[in-house]
Design a protein around this motif. Structure first.
Motif, mmCIF file in Angstrom:
data_model
loop_
_atom_site.group_PDB
_atom_site.id
_atom_site.type_symbol
_atom_site.label_atom_id
_atom_site.label_comp_id
_atom_site.label_asym_id
_atom_site.label_seq_id
_atom_site.Cartn_x
_atom_site.Cartn_y
_atom_site.Cartn_z
ATOM 1 N N ARG A 65 18.628 34.846 -12.782
ATOM 2 C CA ARG A 65 17.248 35.057 -12.345
ATOM 3 C C ARG A 65 16.483 33.734 -12.310
ATOM 4 O O ARG A 65 15.768 33.440 -11.346
ATOM 5 C CB ARG A 65 16.562 36.049 -13.287
ATOM 6 N N LYS A 66 16.629 32.945 -13.348
ATOM 7 C CA LYS A 66 15.949 31.651 -13.406
ATOM 8 C C LYS A 66 16.419 30.730 -12.275
ATOM 9 O O LYS A 66 15.614 30.021 -11.667
ATOM 10 C CB LYS A 66 16.197 30.990 -14.764
ATOM 11 N N GLU A 67 17.724 30.748 -12.005
ATOM 12 C CA GLU A 67 18.261 29.912 -10.933
ATOM 13 C C GLU A 67 17.703 30.322 -9.576
ATOM 14 O O GLU A 67 17.308 29.471 -8.757
ATOM 15 C CB GLU A 67 19.793 30.009 -10.917
ATOM 16 N N PHE A 68 17.657 31.640 -9.314
ATOM 17 C CA PHE A 68 17.127 32.114 -8.036
ATOM 18 C C PHE A 68 15.642 31.810 -7.901
ATOM 19 O O PHE A 68 15.170 31.439 -6.826
ATOM 20 C CB PHE A 68 17.376 33.619 -7.878
ATOM 21 N N ILE A 69 14.904 31.978 -8.984
ATOM 22 C CA ILE A 69 13.475 31.662 -8.941
ATOM 23 C C ILE A 69 13.268 30.189 -8.623
ATOM 24 O O ILE A 69 12.429 29.831 -7.783
ATOM 25 C CB ILE A 69 12.793 32.025 -10.282
ATOM 26 N N SER A 70 14.077 29.336 -9.264
ATOM 27 C CA SER A 70 13.976 27.895 -9.015
ATOM 28 C C SER A 70 14.306 27.567 -7.561
ATOM 29 O O SER A 70 13.611 26.762 -6.910
ATOM 30 C CB SER A 70 14.915 27.139 -9.956
ATOM 31 N N SER A 71 15.362 28.197 -7.033
ATOM 32 C CA SER A 71 15.767 27.942 -5.646
ATOM 33 C C SER A 71 14.703 28.417 -4.666
ATOM 34 O O SER A 71 14.368 27.724 -3.688
ATOM 35 C CB SER A 71 17.095 28.643 -5.345
ATOM 36 N N LYS B 146 14.307 34.709 2.327
ATOM 37 C CA LYS B 146 14.386 36.170 2.332
ATOM 38 C C LYS B 146 15.643 36.649 1.614
ATOM 39 O O LYS B 146 15.598 37.598 0.816
ATOM 40 C CB LYS B 146 14.374 36.678 3.775
ATOM 41 N N THR B 147 16.771 35.986 1.884
ATOM 42 C CA THR B 147 18.029 36.359 1.229
ATOM 43 C C THR B 147 17.945 36.161 -0.280
ATOM 44 O O THR B 147 18.375 37.025 -1.070
ATOM 45 C CB THR B 147 19.199 35.522 1.792
ATOM 46 N N LEU B 148 17.383 35.021 -0.691
ATOM 47 C CA LEU B 148 17.230 34.743 -2.124
ATOM 48 C C LEU B 148 16.276 35.738 -2.785
ATOM 49 O O LEU B 148 16.519 36.196 -3.906
ATOM 50 C CB LEU B 148 16.722 33.313 -2.324
ATOM 51 N N ASP B 149 15.196 36.083 -2.090
ATOM 52 C CA ASP B 149 14.241 37.060 -2.633
ATOM 53 C C ASP B 149 14.910 38.414 -2.841
ATOM 54 O O ASP B 149 14.655 39.101 -3.842
ATOM 55 C CB ASP B 149 13.042 37.219 -1.688
ATOM 56 N N GLU B 150 15.775 38.819 -1.909
ATOM 57 C CA GLU B 150 16.471 40.103 -2.030
ATOM 58 C C GLU B 150 17.445 40.086 -3.203
ATOM 59 O O GLU B 150 17.557 41.063 -3.952
ATOM 60 C CB GLU B 150 17.199 40.423 -0.727
ATOM 61 N N LYS B 151 18.149 38.953 -3.366
ATOM 62 C CA LYS B 151 19.073 38.829 -4.497
ATOM 63 C C LYS B 151 18.311 38.814 -5.815
ATOM 64 O O LYS B 151 18.748 39.409 -6.812
ATOM 65 C CB LYS B 151 19.911 37.557 -4.344
ATOM 66 N N LEU B 152 17.152 38.140 -5.818
ATOM 67 C CA LEU B 152 16.317 38.095 -7.022
ATOM 68 C C LEU B 152 15.818 39.489 -7.378
ATOM 69 O O LEU B 152 15.821 39.883 -8.558
ATOM 70 C CB LEU B 152 15.148 37.141 -6.796
ATOM 71 N N LYS B 153 15.418 40.239 -6.352
ATOM 72 C CA LYS B 153 14.948 41.598 -6.585
ATOM 73 C C LYS B 153 16.054 42.464 -7.178
ATOM 74 O O LYS B 153 15.809 43.260 -8.104
ATOM 75 C CB LYS B 153 14.446 42.203 -5.275
#
Length: 425
Positions: A38-44, A84-91
């Motif tokens: 989660r932290k990695e995706f938020i950072s990205s 958008k892809t990262l946001d979906e994975k984060l969700k």
């Protein structure tokens, strides 16, 4: 709901403490991995959004200066899809984290006994001595039917099993007990009395910990486009009074005595206490609720216990108090006392009320916070709930402990002003 940061930073300790509930909580280790992801995706996501914003400014400057911005546009043309892809994975990750925490019970307070089931509960005290009868006692069912104050047969015709019709002085006894309890807690114990809705929504059931784990125990109303449920305990609507609110810390604790009719399917309890009114689908209850600061909540728990005990003391009923062990305590509670009243026909003490501290477990689910001062940061309140008491079970205790040889029932002195009679015969 447990605090994600606390769980991941103390994962071994949390798993060990939860294992005292006699379950396997090793699944929580997944939270550590999910939190890192989660932290990695938020950072990205944040870095790509920053790049997009910075590039948009440069593109704007170039266009204002009538310069070519094609090279920057080529660099950022795929950023929108990537974000958008990262946001979906984060969700997806956050939903997994939420689901795990939503189904994980509260941490038990270190003061409660470690044990497997109710046999390992710790007796704290006994108050009053069970009466010795010079005749063979009968249970509340036989008493109620002979006096024509409880009608189970017609209730079954009206609805089904595990319902009762209170009749005559039986109805008056139940009504008197409700009024007596509400008067005692509001006039003498400084609780604000309320009668909340008896129907609650799904968010309310989640906030207090009934959902998702105990969904099968609930009565759902079949209404179009509405997720309504019959209230399982006054704790649910009363705690949710302040869902998604920030309270004034100077006004804590807030104290409520709440009357509701409660409804439970009793799923999984087939064959247990089916005789009489000990375990019914519908019953009346007076509940005590407190919203407290964290540092005061355990003092508030002890005072709430005394408030609940006062009902039985004034009714002259013998009882005992036990501290529930880790294997018997409720899903959302950190510490619970059970009050058990003496039932002569069963020759044992039976639960008549529970007094619990959920600490911030429910407040996190319900987003109930407070501020100590106008400028201080928000903190989660601690929520407490206690029976004040279960009315039907109090009726059982009165009927059986105050029964007479001729089959009549003496009314406890404190209830005579409410009842208008001294004996049911």
């Amino acid at each position: 709901m447990l605090d994600l940061k606390y769980v991941t930073e103390h994962i071994d300790q949390v798993v060990e403490r939860l294992s005292q509930r006699n379950g396997d909580f090793s699944y929580l280790y997944e939270l550590v991995t999910l939190q890192d992801q989660r932290k990695e995706f938020i950072s990205s996501v944040e870095s790509k959004k920053a790049l997009r914003n910075e590039s948009s400014k440069k593109i704007g400057e170039l266009k204002r200066n009538k310069q070519d911005a094609t090279h920057i546009l080529d660099q950022v043309k795929d950023l929108g899809d990537e974000i958008k892809t990262l946001d979906e994975k984060l969700k997806d990750i956050e939903l997994k984290i939420f689901d795990i925490l939503a189904n994980t019970p509260n941490l038990c307070h270190e003061s409660i006994p470690v044990g497997k089931d109710e046999n390992d509960n710790l007796e704290i005290k006994k108050v009053g001595t069970p009466k010795t009868f010079d005749f063979e006692v009968v249970d509340h069912v036989e008493l109620g039917e002979k006096l024509d104050i409880l009608d189970f047969e017609r209730a079954a015709k009206i609805t089904g099993t595990r319902f009762v019709v209170d009749k005559g002085l039986g109805a008056r006894l139940e009504r008197s007990l409700i009024q007596f309890m509400m008067d005692l807690h509001s006039r003498h114990n400084d609780y604000t009395e309320i009668i909340p809705p008896f129907i609650v929504n799904e968010q309310s059931m989640f906030a207090t910990g009934q959902f998702p784990k105990f969904r099968e125990d609930s009565f759902r109303l079949e209404l179009k486009d509405q997720n309504y449920y019959l209230n399982p305990t006054a704790e649910v609507p009363t705690i949710n009074l302040y869902r998604d609110e920030i309270l004034d810390g100077t006004k804590l604790p807030l104290k409520y005595c709440s009357f509701t009719t409660a409804f439970r399917s009793e799923a999984g309890s087939a064959g247990r206490d089916t005789r009489g009114i000990l375990r019914q689908h519908q019953f009346n209850k007076v509940e005590l609720i407190k919203f407290s600061t964290p540092e005061d909540s355990y003092n508030e728990l002890e005072s709430m216990l005394l408030d609940s005990e006062e009902v039985l003391k004034q009714l002259g009923l013998p009882y005992r108090v036990v501290s529930l062990c880790t294997g018997d305590i409720g899903f959302g509670m950190a510490k619970t006392y059970d009050i058990e009243v003496w039932i002569p026909s069963q020759h044992k003490y039976r639960e008549i009320g529970s007094i619990s501290n959920a600490e911030d477990f429910q407040a996190r689910r319900a987003n109930i916070r407070f501020k100590r001062t106008k400028d201080s940061k928000t903190e989660y309140v601690h929520t407490l709930n206690g029976s004040g008491l279960a009315v039907g079970r109090t009726m059982i205790a009165i009927m059986e402990n105050y029964q007479n040889k001729d089959g009549s029932i003496t009314i406890p002195e404190v209830l005579v002003p409410y009842m208008g009679v001294k004996v049911i015969n």
